[in-house]
Design a protein around this motif. Structure first.
Motif, PDB file in Angstrom:
ATOM      1  N   GLU A  83       0.841  -1.187   0.000  1.00  0.00           N
ATOM      2  CA  GLU A  83       0.000   0.000   0.000  1.00  0.00           C
ATOM      3  C   GLU A  83       0.880   1.242   0.000  1.00  0.00           C
ATOM      4  OE1 GLU A  83      -2.911   0.083   3.057  1.00  0.00           O
ATOM      5  OE2 GLU A  83      -3.736  -1.893   2.570  1.00  0.00           O
ATOM      6  N   LEU A  84       0.645   2.126  -0.956  1.00  0.00           N
ATOM      7  CA  LEU A  84       1.436   3.341  -1.064  1.00  0.00           C
ATOM      8  C   LEU A  84       1.056   4.330   0.034  1.00  0.00           C
ATOM      9  CD1 LEU A  84       1.489   3.900  -4.932  1.00  0.00           C
ATOM     10  CD2 LEU A  84       3.080   2.604  -3.499  1.00  0.00           C
ATOM     11  N   ASP A  85       2.068   5.006   0.548  1.00  0.00           N
ATOM     12  CA  ASP A  85       1.873   5.971   1.631  1.00  0.00           C
ATOM     13  C   ASP A  85       2.541   7.295   1.254  1.00  0.00           C
ATOM     14  OD1 ASP A  85       1.397   7.241   4.027  1.00  0.00           O
ATOM     15  OD2 ASP A  85       2.881   6.104   5.174  1.00  0.00           O
ATOM     16  N   SER A  86       1.878   8.057   0.382  1.00  0.00           N
ATOM     17  CA  SER A  86       2.399   9.340  -0.106  1.00  0.00           C
ATOM     18  C   SER A  86       3.875   9.220  -0.476  1.00  0.00           C
ATOM     19  CB  SER A  86       2.207  10.438   0.949  1.00  0.00           C
ATOM     20  OG  SER A  86       0.847  10.589   1.273  1.00  0.00           O
ATOM     21  N   PRO A  87       4.217   8.331  -1.407  1.00  0.00           N
ATOM     22  CA  PRO A  87       5.631   8.045  -1.679  1.00  0.00           C
ATOM     23  C   PRO A  87       6.330   9.121  -2.502  1.00  0.00           C
ATOM     24  CG  PRO A  87       4.257   6.826  -3.199  1.00  0.00           C
ATOM     25  CD  PRO A  87       3.318   7.516  -2.241  1.00  0.00           C
ATOM     26  N   THR A  88       7.646   9.124  -2.395  1.00  0.00           N
ATOM     27  CA  THR A  88       8.510   9.875  -3.309  1.00  0.00           C
ATOM     28  C   THR A  88       8.940   8.928  -4.415  1.00  0.00           C
ATOM     29  OG1 THR A  88       9.334  11.292  -1.533  1.00  0.00           O
ATOM     30  CG2 THR A  88      10.678  11.148  -3.532  1.00  0.00           C
ATOM     31  N   LEU A  89       8.897   9.400  -5.642  1.00  0.00           N
ATOM     32  CA  LEU A  89       9.260   8.586  -6.798  1.00  0.00           C
ATOM     33  C   LEU A  89      10.475   9.174  -7.497  1.00  0.00           C
ATOM     34  CD1 LEU A  89       7.055   7.016  -9.535  1.00  0.00           C
ATOM     35  CD2 LEU A  89       8.817   8.633 -10.225  1.00  0.00           C
ATOM     36  N   VAL A  90      11.467   8.335  -7.804  1.00  0.00           N
ATOM     37  CA  VAL A  90      12.627   8.752  -8.580  1.00  0.00           C
ATOM     38  C   VAL A  90      12.475   8.226 -10.001  1.00  0.00           C
ATOM     39  CG1 VAL A  90      15.130   8.605  -8.849  1.00  0.00           C
ATOM     40  CG2 VAL A  90      14.131   8.782  -6.570  1.00  0.00           C
ATOM     41  N   GLU A  91      12.517   9.127 -10.958  1.00  0.00           N
ATOM     42  CA  GLU A  91      12.394   8.758 -12.373  1.00  0.00           C
ATOM     43  C   GLU A  91      13.751   8.326 -12.914  1.00  0.00           C
ATOM     44  OE1 GLU A  91      13.768   9.995 -16.106  1.00  0.00           O
ATOM     45  OE2 GLU A  91      13.111  11.786 -14.996  1.00  0.00           O
ATOM     46  N   GLY A  92      13.808   7.137 -13.518  1.00  0.00           N
ATOM     47  CA  GLY A  92      15.076   6.596 -13.998  1.00  0.00           C
ATOM     48  C   GLY A  92      15.092   6.307 -15.487  1.00  0.00           C
ATOM     49  N   LEU A  93      14.588   7.225 -16.294  1.00  0.00           N
ATOM     50  CA  LEU A  93      14.596   7.028 -17.746  1.00  0.00           C
ATOM     51  C   LEU A  93      15.997   7.266 -18.317  1.00  0.00           C
ATOM     52  CD1 LEU A  93      11.313   8.924 -18.735  1.00  0.00           C
ATOM     53  CD2 LEU A  93      11.618   6.452 -18.495  1.00  0.00           C
ATOM     54  N   PRO A  94      16.349   6.580 -19.389  1.00  0.00           N
ATOM     55  CA  PRO A  94      17.634   6.852 -20.046  1.00  0.00           C
ATOM     56  C   PRO A  94      17.652   8.273 -20.607  1.00  0.00           C
ATOM     57  CG  PRO A  94      16.688   4.774 -20.815  1.00  0.00           C
ATOM     58  CD  PRO A  94      15.619   5.479 -20.051  1.00  0.00           C
ATOM     59  N   GLY A  95      18.772   8.947 -20.459  1.00  0.00           N
ATOM     60  CA  GLY A  95      18.937  10.297 -20.985  1.00  0.00           C
ATOM     61  C   GLY A  95      20.406  10.615 -21.106  1.00  0.00           C
ATOM     62  N   LEU A  96      20.751  11.879 -21.211  1.00  0.00           N
ATOM     63  CA  LEU A  96      22.138  12.290 -21.373  1.00  0.00           C
ATOM     64  C   LEU A  96      22.991  11.760 -20.223  1.00  0.00           C
ATOM     65  CD1 LEU A  96      23.548  15.520 -22.734  1.00  0.00           C
ATOM     66  CD2 LEU A  96      24.275  14.875 -20.444  1.00  0.00           C
TER      67      LEU A  96
ATOM     68  N   ASN B  40       9.529   0.220  -1.952  1.00  0.00           N
ATOM     69  CA  ASN B  40      10.046  -0.346  -0.707  1.00  0.00           C
ATOM     70  C   ASN B  40       8.888  -0.969   0.073  1.00  0.00           C
ATOM     71  OD1 ASN B  40       8.756   1.974   0.149  1.00  0.00           O
ATOM     72  ND2 ASN B  40      10.466   2.745   1.363  1.00  0.00           N
ATOM     73  N   ASP B  41       9.203  -1.615   1.179  1.00  0.00           N
ATOM     74  CA  ASP B  41       8.196  -2.392   1.902  1.00  0.00           C
ATOM     75  C   ASP B  41       7.065  -1.544   2.463  1.00  0.00           C
ATOM     76  OD1 ASP B  41       9.557  -4.727   1.396  1.00  0.00           O
ATOM     77  OD2 ASP B  41      10.673  -4.698   3.308  1.00  0.00           O
ATOM     78  N   ASP B  42       7.387  -0.325   2.912  1.00  0.00           N
ATOM     79  CA  ASP B  42       6.338   0.485   3.537  1.00  0.00           C
ATOM     80  C   ASP B  42       5.637   1.429   2.569  1.00  0.00           C
ATOM     81  OD1 ASP B  42       8.266   2.396   3.161  1.00  0.00           O
ATOM     82  OD2 ASP B  42       8.680   2.725   5.288  1.00  0.00           O
ATOM     83  N   GLY B  43       5.976   1.333   1.287  1.00  0.00           N
ATOM     84  CA  GLY B  43       5.249   2.107   0.279  1.00  0.00           C
ATOM     85  C   GLY B  43       5.528   3.595   0.283  1.00  0.00           C
ATOM     86  N   THR B  44       6.680   3.996   0.820  1.00  0.00           N
ATOM     87  CA  THR B  44       7.011   5.421   0.881  1.00  0.00           C
ATOM     88  C   THR B  44       8.019   5.846  -0.183  1.00  0.00           C
ATOM     89  OG1 THR B  44       8.777   4.998   2.495  1.00  0.00           O
ATOM     90  CG2 THR B  44       6.569   5.507   3.363  1.00  0.00           C
ATOM     91  N   PHE B  45       8.515   4.877  -0.955  1.00  0.00           N
ATOM     92  CA  PHE B  45       9.562   5.193  -1.929  1.00  0.00           C
ATOM     93  C   PHE B  45       9.386   4.335  -3.174  1.00  0.00           C
ATOM     94  CE2 PHE B  45      13.978   4.885  -3.590  1.00  0.00           C
ATOM     95  CZ  PHE B  45      14.225   6.242  -3.747  1.00  0.00           C
ATOM     96  N   LEU B  46       9.423   4.985  -4.336  1.00  0.00           N
ATOM     97  CA  LEU B  46       9.240   4.311  -5.615  1.00  0.00           C
ATOM     98  C   LEU B  46      10.361   4.685  -6.581  1.00  0.00           C
ATOM     99  CD1 LEU B  46       5.444   5.086  -6.215  1.00  0.00           C
ATOM    100  CD2 LEU B  46       6.369   2.821  -5.713  1.00  0.00           C
ATOM    101  N   VAL B  47      10.667   3.785  -7.494  1.00  0.00           N
ATOM    102  CA  VAL B  47      11.592   4.076  -8.585  1.00  0.00           C
ATOM    103  C   VAL B  47      10.933   3.663  -9.888  1.00  0.00           C
ATOM    104  CG1 VAL B  47      13.789   3.478  -9.669  1.00  0.00           C
ATOM    105  CG2 VAL B  47      13.686   3.843  -7.205  1.00  0.00           C
ATOM    106  N   LEU B  48      10.970   4.560 -10.858  1.00  0.00           N
ATOM    107  CA  LEU B  48      10.521   4.248 -12.215  1.00  0.00           C
ATOM    108  C   LEU B  48      11.745   3.775 -12.991  1.00  0.00           C
ATOM    109  CD1 LEU B  48       8.286   4.369 -14.440  1.00  0.00           C
ATOM    110  CD2 LEU B  48       9.116   6.676 -14.947  1.00  0.00           C
TER     111      LEU B  48
END
Length: 246
Positions: A11-24, A74-82
């Motif tokens: 369950e997500l808990d107002s997470p922060t998400l880091v975008e990891g798309l390929p770029g320069l 992560n386990d507590d749903g506070t952090f996401l990575v794309l």
């Protein structure tokens, strides 16, 4: 059909998400991959949005197929990575950004977008600057991240994501790191993690592996430069393996 296909009970808990798309400099890609690995994040969802090629990804020693663009949590749903294994088509970046940003807004996610700024200087610690959407400027101030010294623009899918976040009123941050325009730049990714992601997302990331990668790539650059100089001085023509990152 555009969708985020959730495959986890987390369950997500107002997470922060880091975008990891390929770029320069592959700055976002390197940072995102390192976060997934070093923090041992779990597969959360497959991303099926416009602009993503219809391909499947498989891992070594596994028969399971995965979509090329995915979310990890992560386990507590506070952090996401794309995490992305492929580039998103610039021509379809608008539809991709709308798909991702609508989901971000619905799930109270704070996105951190990552972009490389072309730089020719060989800095041991590349500078990281911050730009913001919504109330993101307050987040940057609290983290001590300064704005870029010169005006500019962010292009490609990351630029589309920032534009869509601004249009939808999403609070987010763009992290801009000075990076090589010719080589993968783990030094820039390390700066993004240490001076951007850690204070903004309140996480601790071990970046020792990235330091080792940076040293290996720096040596590879020097070997390439030496080979190029030798080739210019040599009148004969020949072929030889470069073994760039070995």
């Amino acid at each position: 059909m555009a969708r985020i296909d959730v495959q986890s009970d987390t369950e997500l808990d107002s997470p922060t998400l880091v975008e990891g798309l390929p770029g320069l400099g592959l700055v976002g890609k390197i940072a995102g991959d390192h976060l997934v690995s070093s923090l041992d994040l779990d597969y959360y969802a497959g991303v099926h949005c416009e602009g993503i090629p219809q391909v499947s990804v498989y891992r070594a020693n596994s028969s399971d197929l995965m979509p090329p663009v995915r979310l990890y949590a992560n386990d507590d749903g506070t952090f996401l990575v794309l995490q992305s294994d492929i580039p998103v088509s610039p021509q379809a970046a608008g539809g991709f950004a709308e798909c991702i940003t609508s989901w971000i807004a619905e799930n109270d996610v704070t996105p951190l977008y990552v972009s490389g700024l072309p730089s020719e200087k060989e800095a041991d610690v590349p500078d990281v600057y911050g730009i913001a959407t919504g109330e993101g400027s307050d987040l940057l101030d609290d983290a001590g991240i300064v704005p870029p010294p010169e005006g500019g623009l962010v292009s490609g899918p990351t630029g589309a994501l920032l534009a869509e976040a601004s249009e939808q009123g999403v609070t987010g941050v763009g992290l801009i790191a000075e990076a090589s325009s010719q080589f993968p730049d783990p030094e820039a990714a390390r700066s993004v993690l240490e001076y951007g992601v850690e204070p903004l997302a309140d996480v601790e990331v071990d970046t020792d592996d990235l330091v080792e990668q940076a040293e290996d790539i720096r040596e590879a650059r020097e070997r390439l430069a030496e080979r190029m100089q030798q080739a210019e001085a040599d009148e004969s023509s020949q072929a030889q393996p470069l073994r760039m990152f070995q």
